[in-house]
Scaffold this active site. Structure first.
Site, PDB file in Angstrom:
ATOM      1  N   THR A  67       0.869  -1.185   0.000  1.00  0.00           N
ATOM      2  CA  THR A  67       0.000   0.000   0.000  1.00  0.00           C
ATOM      3  C   THR A  67       0.901   1.230   0.000  1.00  0.00           C
ATOM      4  O   THR A  67       1.048   1.891   1.011  1.00  0.00           O
ATOM      5  CB  THR A  67      -0.925   0.021   1.238  1.00  0.00           C
ATOM      6  OG1 THR A  67      -0.130  -0.169   2.422  1.00  0.00           O
ATOM      7  CG2 THR A  67      -1.974  -1.063   1.175  1.00  0.00           C
ATOM      8  N   LEU A 236      16.161   4.433  19.755  1.00  0.00           N
ATOM      9  CA  LEU A 236      16.591   5.773  20.149  1.00  0.00           C
ATOM     10  C   LEU A 236      17.964   6.060  19.554  1.00  0.00           C
ATOM     11  O   LEU A 236      18.771   6.741  20.181  1.00  0.00           O
ATOM     12  CB  LEU A 236      16.659   5.884  21.676  1.00  0.00           C
ATOM     13  CG  LEU A 236      15.366   6.236  22.423  1.00  0.00           C
ATOM     14  CD1 LEU A 236      15.661   6.449  23.905  1.00  0.00           C
ATOM     15  CD2 LEU A 236      14.700   7.498  21.842  1.00  0.00           C
ATOM     16  N   CYS A 246       7.923   1.664   4.728  1.00  0.00           N
ATOM     17  CA  CYS A 246       6.852   1.609   5.738  1.00  0.00           C
ATOM     18  C   CYS A 246       6.695   2.891   6.540  1.00  0.00           C
ATOM     19  O   CYS A 246       5.718   3.610   6.376  1.00  0.00           O
ATOM     20  CB  CYS A 246       7.098   0.427   6.675  1.00  0.00           C
ATOM     21  SG  CYS A 246       7.186  -1.141   5.799  1.00  0.00           S
TER      22      CYS A 246
HETATM   23  C1  UGA Z   1       8.978  -1.137  10.284  1.00  0.00           C
HETATM   24  C2  UGA Z   1       8.492  -1.586  11.669  1.00  0.00           C
HETATM   25  O1  UGA Z   1       9.594  -1.578  12.579  1.00  0.00           O
HETATM   26  C3  UGA Z   1       7.896  -2.986  11.599  1.00  0.00           C
HETATM   27  O2  UGA Z   1       7.399  -3.372  12.880  1.00  0.00           O
HETATM   28  C4  UGA Z   1       6.759  -2.970  10.580  1.00  0.00           C
HETATM   29  O3  UGA Z   1       6.199  -4.264  10.420  1.00  0.00           O
HETATM   30  C5  UGA Z   1       7.285  -2.508   9.230  1.00  0.00           C
HETATM   31  O4  UGA Z   1       7.884  -1.203   9.365  1.00  0.00           O
HETATM   32  C6  UGA Z   1       6.142  -2.447   8.280  1.00  0.00           C
HETATM   33  O5  UGA Z   1       5.283  -1.568   8.462  1.00  0.00           O
HETATM   34  O6  UGA Z   1       6.015  -3.322   7.425  1.00  0.00           O
HETATM   35  P1  UGA Z   1      11.137  -1.702   8.798  1.00  0.00           P
HETATM   36  O7  UGA Z   1      10.615  -0.658   7.850  1.00  0.00           O
HETATM   37  O8  UGA Z   1      11.594  -3.009   8.260  1.00  0.00           O
HETATM   38  O9  UGA Z   1       9.996  -2.046   9.897  1.00  0.00           O
HETATM   39  O10 UGA Z   1      12.367  -1.064   9.546  1.00  0.00           O
HETATM   40  P2  UGA Z   1      12.675  -0.495  11.010  1.00  0.00           P
HETATM   41  O11 UGA Z   1      13.546  -1.430  11.720  1.00  0.00           O
HETATM   42  O12 UGA Z   1      11.447  -0.024  11.684  1.00  0.00           O
HETATM   43  O13 UGA Z   1      13.558   0.785  10.627  1.00  0.00           O
HETATM   44  C7  UGA Z   1      12.955   1.872   9.918  1.00  0.00           C
HETATM   45  C8  UGA Z   1      13.948   2.974   9.723  1.00  0.00           C
HETATM   46  O14 UGA Z   1      14.223   3.605  10.975  1.00  0.00           O
HETATM   47  C9  UGA Z   1      15.306   2.571   9.154  1.00  0.00           C
HETATM   48  O15 UGA Z   1      15.670   3.500   8.150  1.00  0.00           O
HETATM   49  C10 UGA Z   1      16.244   2.667  10.341  1.00  0.00           C
HETATM   50  O16 UGA Z   1      17.553   2.968   9.968  1.00  0.00           O
HETATM   51  C11 UGA Z   1      15.618   3.811  11.112  1.00  0.00           C
HETATM   52  N1  UGA Z   1      15.950   3.814  12.562  1.00  0.00           N
HETATM   53  C12 UGA Z   1      15.569   2.775  13.346  1.00  0.00           C
HETATM   54  C13 UGA Z   1      16.627   4.891  13.102  1.00  0.00           C
HETATM   55  O17 UGA Z   1      16.971   5.860  12.396  1.00  0.00           O
HETATM   56  N2  UGA Z   1      16.916   4.882  14.444  1.00  0.00           N
HETATM   57  C14 UGA Z   1      16.544   3.860  15.246  1.00  0.00           C
HETATM   58  O18 UGA Z   1      16.831   3.922  16.470  1.00  0.00           O
HETATM   59  C15 UGA Z   1      15.861   2.782  14.691  1.00  0.00           C
END
Ligand code: UGA
Length: 419
Positions: A67, A236, A246
């Site tokens: 989506t 954090l 996402c």
């Molecule tokens: C995210 C959610 O964490 C999942 O629970 C969800 O199922 C998924 O979206 C979805 O909607 O399908 P994802 O997009 O795989 O998962 O990645 P994340 O681990 O959430 O990271 C997202 C972004 O945040 C990355 O670019 C990461 O580098 C960044 N991030 C993460 C930070 O900048 N700082 C942090 O402390 C953690």
């Protein structure tokens, strides 16, 4: 699902993806996935098809299409969900269950349930949001931290719960919590979880901006507030911010939906979360510009990491690739590397010079930017590559390496909100 013993047919409209998967290869990089795919094909429990008629025998139909953000709008584009459901309707058997996995605006499940009920009165729909993270998809699928089932009220709903319980029996037996809700709650659980995670990241990035201006250390700050378990240390990590397929589009779609409900004010803060996030990309460009003396024109910038996060080849809304584009616009030559994401990045931005390894990327660079915290980059030996760049300056866009170790090896270290 097949590795858990279920008989599964995977259906997609993309014939190339289906052919690749059927031959045991994934159309994306995801740790552990290839092994489980091949084992499931070998067991005979998993097949793939482009023909929706292959769904006719199934008791449960998971709808897991994307989506994305609608072009020219913040709203979610539901055309793939709608067309998948429409194509499935003629094949629904009495008693079957359609389980929605896609992230959708609240209200979608009720609308789709009515379509299902009209096509096959003895079938129904449940909304079963997906929380897996890329890079950890296999573990998150086999051992999730919770299940949420949004179902109709009454006997139908009880039947849907029983069917999903059977599908997820292995994880439920291991004690995974399972929450049964109405449709709207299940839809909202998903988007509010992603909105909260995005907010947490933008919160720490805002603190990082304050830390940068005051000489404070945002990493120590995060460690300290993270010890309060009401806050928690996870998610954090300050840096270049969140990207991917996402979080960015989900917080936008959530705002768009709130606006339709006349509740724009309730989620107005998410616009600030988004703006704070996008500002980090500009901030990295500013740090790089300062590092080369104020003008990027004709400078050579090395970028380590292109994927939106480590252990993925996904470059959708990748902060690293966005920064690369901004640097090129400012006149820099950008040389980038990534363990898995180069092919995907090249399709989106062919103007970046892509190279296979760190050594080649940093050779002759005026500044090196670390933008995706792959283990390989976190554990680089700064002394071993010290002589390769023209100027040994590291901008650590993920606050991920030891500033002391890099300085000791003769590098200038620039973090994001770290002194
Ligand atoms: C995210 C959610 O964490 C999942 O629970 C969800 O199922 C998924 O979206 C979805 O909607 O399908 P994802 O997009 O795989 O998962 O990645 P994340 O681990 O959430 O990271 C997202 C972004 O945040 C990355 O670019 C990461 O580098 C960044 N991030 C993460 C930070 O900048 N700082 C942090 O402390 C953690």
């Amino acid at each position: 699902m097949a590795s858990l013993g279920h008989t599964v047919v995977g259906i997609d409209v993309d014939a190339d993806k289906v052919a690749l998967l059927a031959s045991g290869r994934a159309p994306f990089y995801e740790p552990e996935f290839d092994d489980i795919l091949r084992a499931s094909l070998d067991s005979g429990l998993l097949t793939f098809s482009t023909d929706f008629a292959a769904a006719a025998d199934a008791e449960v139909h998971f709808v897991a299409v994307g989506t994305p953000q609608k072009a020219g709008s913040n709203a979610a584009d539901l055309r793939y969900v709608d067309s998948a459901i429409e194509a499935l309707l003629p094949h629904l058997a009495p008693g079957s269950l359609v389980a929605g996995k896609s992230t959708v605006p609240v209200g979608t499940a009720a609308r789709l349930d009515a379509l299902v009920a009209a096509a096959q009165p003895a079938a129904q729909l449940a909304w079963n949001p997906e929380f897996l993270r890329e890079g950890l998809a296999v573990a998150d699928t086999l051992t999730p931290d919770r299940f949420v089932y949004g179902v109709r009220r009454g006997d139908d709903g009880d039947r849907a719960v029983a069917m999903l319980d059977e599908v997820y029996a292995t994880a439920l037996a291991a004690g995974t919590p399972r929450l049964v809700t109405d449709f709207a709650t299940a839809e909202l659980v998903k988007v509010s979880a992603n909105a909260f995670l995005a907010t947490k990241i933008s919160f720490i990035n805002a603190m990082s901006e304050i830390a940068e201006a005051t000489g404070a250390d945002v990493t120590a700050l995060a460690d300290a507030i993270g010890h309060d378990n009401r806050i928690g240390r996870r998610f954090l990590n300050a840096g270049v911010g969140f990207g991917g397929g996402c979080l960015p589009k989900d917080i936008r779609a959530f705002q768009a939906r709130a606006g339709e409900l006349g509740l724009g004010d309730s989620l107005a803060f998410l616009a600030e979360v988004d703006a704070t996030n996008l500002r980090q990309r500009e901030r990295v460009v500013r740090l790089a510009t300062e590092a080369v003396g104020g003008n990027l024109s004709g400078r050579r910038v090395a970028i380590l990491g292109l994927a939106f996060k480590p252990n993925s080849d996904d470059v959708r809304d990748s902060p690293a690739l966005d920064v690369a584009g901004r640097l090129i616009e400012a006149g820099a030559t950008v040389v980038a590397t990534d363990p898995e994401a180069i092919e995907n990045a090249r399709r989106l931005n062919p103007d970046v010079e892509y190279v296979a390894d760190v050594e080649t990327a940093v050779t002759g660079a005026d500044v090196v930017l670390l933008l995706t915290e792959w283990d390989h980059y976190r554990t680089l030996d700064p002394a071993a590559i010290r002589e390769l760049p023209r100027a040994a300056v590291l901008v650590d866009g993920r606050n991920t390496v030891s500033s002391q170790a890099w300085r000791d090896a003769g590098w200038a270290y620039v973090g994001m909100g770290r002194p």
